[in-house]
Design a protein around this motif. Structure first.
Motif, mmCIF file in Angstrom:
data_model
loop_
_atom_site.group_PDB
_atom_site.id
_atom_site.type_symbol
_atom_site.label_atom_id
_atom_site.label_comp_id
_atom_site.label_asym_id
_atom_site.label_seq_id
_atom_site.Cartn_x
_atom_site.Cartn_y
_atom_site.Cartn_z
ATOM 1 N N ILE A 19 -10.599 61.599 131.559
ATOM 2 C CA ILE A 19 -10.808 61.996 130.230
ATOM 3 C C ILE A 19 -10.749 60.638 129.407
ATOM 4 O O ILE A 19 -9.785 59.966 129.483
ATOM 5 N N ASN A 20 -12.025 60.592 128.785
ATOM 6 C CA ASN A 20 -11.788 59.862 127.433
ATOM 7 C C ASN A 20 -10.932 59.472 126.978
ATOM 8 O O ASN A 20 -10.648 60.085 126.201
ATOM 9 N N ALA A 21 -11.658 58.657 125.542
ATOM 10 C CA ALA A 21 -10.341 58.423 124.829
ATOM 11 C C ALA A 21 -11.436 58.585 123.605
ATOM 12 O O ALA A 21 -12.405 59.296 123.792
ATOM 13 N N GLN A 22 -10.001 59.450 122.800
ATOM 14 C CA GLN A 22 -10.756 59.575 121.224
ATOM 15 C C GLN A 22 -11.617 59.154 121.133
ATOM 16 O O GLN A 22 -11.568 57.939 120.446
ATOM 17 N N PRO A 23 -12.614 58.945 120.061
ATOM 18 C CA PRO A 23 -13.983 58.203 120.076
ATOM 19 C C PRO A 23 -13.597 58.024 118.797
ATOM 20 O O PRO A 23 -13.085 59.084 117.777
ATOM 21 N N SER A 24 -13.725 56.717 117.907
ATOM 22 C CA SER A 24 -12.603 56.393 116.645
ATOM 23 C C SER A 24 -14.005 57.326 115.561
ATOM 24 O O SER A 24 -15.603 57.057 115.178
ATOM 25 N N THR A 25 -13.118 57.766 114.585
ATOM 26 C CA THR A 25 -14.063 58.061 113.255
ATOM 27 C C THR A 25 -14.359 57.195 112.738
ATOM 28 O O THR A 25 -13.303 55.695 112.123
ATOM 29 N N PRO A 26 -15.828 56.360 111.629
ATOM 30 C CA PRO A 26 -16.423 55.484 111.247
ATOM 31 C C PRO A 26 -15.255 55.221 109.961
ATOM 32 O O PRO A 26 -15.539 56.943 109.237
ATOM 33 N N ALA A 27 -15.396 54.305 109.737
ATOM 34 C CA ALA A 27 -15.219 53.774 108.869
ATOM 35 C C ALA A 27 -15.905 54.783 107.013
ATOM 36 O O ALA A 27 -17.246 54.058 107.171
ATOM 37 N N VAL A 28 -15.365 54.888 106.167
ATOM 38 C CA VAL A 28 -15.310 55.366 105.110
ATOM 39 C C VAL A 28 -16.254 54.250 104.899
ATOM 40 O O VAL A 28 -16.205 53.117 103.958
ATOM 41 N N PRO A 29 -17.822 53.858 104.039
ATOM 42 C CA PRO A 29 -17.978 53.434 104.106
ATOM 43 C C PRO A 29 -17.561 52.465 102.841
ATOM 44 O O PRO A 29 -17.535 53.638 100.975
ATOM 45 N N THR A 30 -17.705 51.567 101.921
ATOM 46 C CA THR A 30 -16.816 50.594 101.097
ATOM 47 C C THR A 30 -19.040 49.671 100.285
ATOM 48 O O THR A 30 -19.399 48.997 100.796
ATOM 49 N N LEU A 31 -18.698 49.959 98.982
ATOM 50 C CA LEU A 31 -20.343 49.779 98.521
ATOM 51 C C LEU A 31 -19.503 48.467 97.209
ATOM 52 O O LEU A 31 -18.671 48.574 96.550
ATOM 53 N N SER A 32 -20.666 47.277 96.959
ATOM 54 C CA SER A 32 -20.369 46.716 96.102
ATOM 55 C C SER A 32 -21.315 47.528 94.396
ATOM 56 O O SER A 32 -21.299 48.191 94.537
ATOM 57 N N VAL A 33 -21.064 46.560 93.243
ATOM 58 C CA VAL A 33 -21.172 46.293 92.781
ATOM 59 C C VAL A 33 -22.726 47.522 92.393
ATOM 60 O O VAL A 33 -23.352 46.428 92.808
ATOM 61 N N VAL A 34 -23.205 48.047 91.506
ATOM 62 C CA VAL A 34 -24.475 48.209 91.446
ATOM 63 C C VAL A 34 -25.316 46.829 90.831
ATOM 64 O O VAL A 34 -24.636 46.605 89.675
ATOM 65 N N THR A 35 -25.945 46.402 90.923
ATOM 66 C CA THR A 35 -27.077 45.925 90.685
ATOM 67 C C THR A 35 -28.215 46.945 89.992
ATOM 68 O O THR A 35 -29.155 46.918 91.031
ATOM 69 N N GLN A 36 -27.704 46.607 88.220
ATOM 70 C CA GLN A 36 -28.802 47.828 88.347
ATOM 71 C C GLN A 36 -30.151 47.234 87.864
ATOM 72 O O GLN A 36 -30.395 46.738 88.235
ATOM 73 N N PRO A 37 -31.142 48.432 87.638
ATOM 74 C CA PRO A 37 -32.578 48.291 87.274
ATOM 75 C C PRO A 37 -32.569 46.985 86.090
ATOM 76 O O PRO A 37 -32.324 47.023 85.181
ATOM 77 N N THR A 38 -34.027 46.405 86.419
ATOM 78 C CA THR A 38 -34.368 45.337 84.791
ATOM 79 C C THR A 38 -35.177 46.053 84.393
ATOM 80 O O THR A 38 -36.062 46.980 84.466
ATOM 81 N N CYS A 39 -35.961 45.237 83.013
ATOM 82 C CA CYS A 39 -36.773 45.941 82.309
ATOM 83 C C CYS A 39 -38.756 45.389 83.465
ATOM 84 O O CYS A 39 -39.330 46.007 83.274
ATOM 85 N N ALA A 40 -38.269 44.588 84.548
ATOM 86 C CA ALA A 40 -39.247 44.290 85.587
ATOM 87 C C ALA A 40 -38.663 44.803 86.669
ATOM 88 O O ALA A 40 -39.952 44.892 87.169
ATOM 89 N N THR A 41 -37.800 45.326 87.227
ATOM 90 C CA THR A 41 -37.756 46.017 88.375
ATOM 91 C C THR A 41 -36.683 47.330 88.101
ATOM 92 O O THR A 41 -36.207 47.598 87.791
ATOM 93 N N ALA A 42 -37.624 48.441 88.598
ATOM 94 C CA ALA A 42 -37.564 49.372 88.366
ATOM 95 C C ALA A 42 -36.476 50.004 89.353
ATOM 96 O O ALA A 42 -35.497 51.259 89.559
ATOM 97 N N THR A 43 -35.665 49.300 90.648
ATOM 98 C CA THR A 43 -35.023 50.046 91.464
ATOM 99 C C THR A 43 -33.584 49.096 91.695
ATOM 100 O O THR A 43 -33.893 48.013 90.713
#
Length: 369
Positions: A19-43
């Protein structure tokens, strides 16, 4: 593990399993602060701070989303991300929100520039599409004044841009011309005033400039040739105009033409007599404000309008205001000769036969009486 069966006191052989070991559940992703769109960049963009290359990451929604390793780029929206390893998935991350791209202000459109005038050193214009939510930057800014959509600026070449949401519009250029120069006030020579022979006065514009237009008021009878001006009697002003600008006025006066004295009119000459060697006459139109000149003047006497002169041929003229009348001629005859005293011969006296005596006039002259 092993498993065996037992019956009748007897054990089967063992069967092993794992009986294999129970597979581990991935950690919840933690995200950096969003670099927001600018006048020149839509994303916008952010990173998965606890990125694990062994995980598979699912971003919801996924439209327009790009993931490269732990870096994520996405259009405006709200996103969650989960990690999967095998059949196990983490919980969704805290949502990453990518704001809408900030709008770039419209490029300023400008009215026609009201250029500087002789009286005003600055030019002005309005921003036709002025938006009070924008900040307007004019470069260079020295001497520039902006009140809402109205701009005043000294001579120069400028650009103007609008700023909003951290975004700059394209520049619009405008030019304020140099203030037109006001012509120098005309400086005039001394006036050559009218004379007896010339009815007009004249002068020159000492600082004459051929690029200026000169206006003389009033203009009736006035002639201007380059810097030389001739005008009849009167009071005048002159101004110079250039670039739509007028100088201050300079005044000048042309005096009335001086009057030429009337030609002397003379009475009949009282000619010399046996007793008086001189002739005489009167100036009938005598004017005490005139000076009278008799030529030749030897032996001539003038007392007011009475003139006495020896024999001769003469002219007389009147002078006033620097003007001479025409000449009037007159002639004084030579004094008439007094006859010589008669000289007589000896008298031939009467005789017995002749009752009369006789004699001769020795210096007899048949022209005498």
């Amino acid at each position: 593990y092993t498993i065996k069966a037992t019956a009748n006191g007897c054990d089967s052989a063992n069967t092993g399993f794992v009986i294999n070991a129970q597979p581990s559940t991935p950690a919840v992703p933690t995200l950096s602060v969003v670099t927001q769109p600018t006048c020149a960049t839509a994303t916008g963009s952010f990173t998965i701070d606890n990125y694990d290359a062994a995980y598979t990451y699912t971003i919801t929604p996924s439209t327009g989303v790009t993931q490269t390793s732990g870096s994520v780029t996405a259009l405006a929206g709200s996103y969650t991300i989960k990690a999967t390893l095998g059949s196990c998935s983490s919980s969704d991350s805290v949502a990453a929100v990518v704001n809408a791209q900030p709008s770039t202000p419209v490029t300023p459109t400008l009215s026609a520039v009201t250029q500087p005038t002789c009286a005003t050193a600055t030019g002005s214009f309005t921003i036709d599409n002025y938006d009070a939510t924008y900040t307007y930057t004019i470069t260079p800014s020295t001497g520039v004044t902006q009140t809402s959509g109205s701009v005043t600026a000294p001579a120069g070449s400028y650009t103007i841009k609008a700023t909003a949401n951290g975004c700059d519009s394209a520049n619009t250029g405008f030019i304020i011309n140099a203030q037109p120069s006001t012509p120098a006030v005309p400086t005039l020579s001394a006036v050559t005033q009218p004379t007896c022979a010339t009815a007009t006065g004249s002068f020159t514009i000492d600082n004459y400039d051929a690029t200026y237009t000169y206006t003389i008021t009033p203009s009736t009878g006035v002639t201007q040739t380059s810097g030389s001006v001739t005008a009849p009697a009167g009071s005048y002003t002159i101004k110079a105009t250039a670039n739509g600008c007028d100088s201050a006025n300079t005044g000048f006066v042309i005096n009335a033409q001086p009057l030429t004295p009337a030609v002397p009119t003379l009475s009949a000459v009282t000619q010399p007599t046996c007793a008086t060697a001189t002739g005489s006459f009167t100036i009938d139109n005598y004017d005490a404000t005139y000076t009278y000149t008799i030529t030749p003047s030897t032996g001539v006497t003038q007392t007011s309008g009475s003139v006495t002169a020896p024999a001769g041929s003469y002219t007389i003229k009147a002078t006033a205001n620097g003007c001479d009348s025409a000449n009037t001629g007159f002639v004084i005859d030579a004094q008439p000769l007094t006859p010589a005293v008669p000289t007589l011969s000896a008298v031939t006296q009467p005789t017995c036969a002749t009752a009369t005596g006789s004699f001769t006039i020795d210096n007899y002259d048949a022209t005498y009486t």
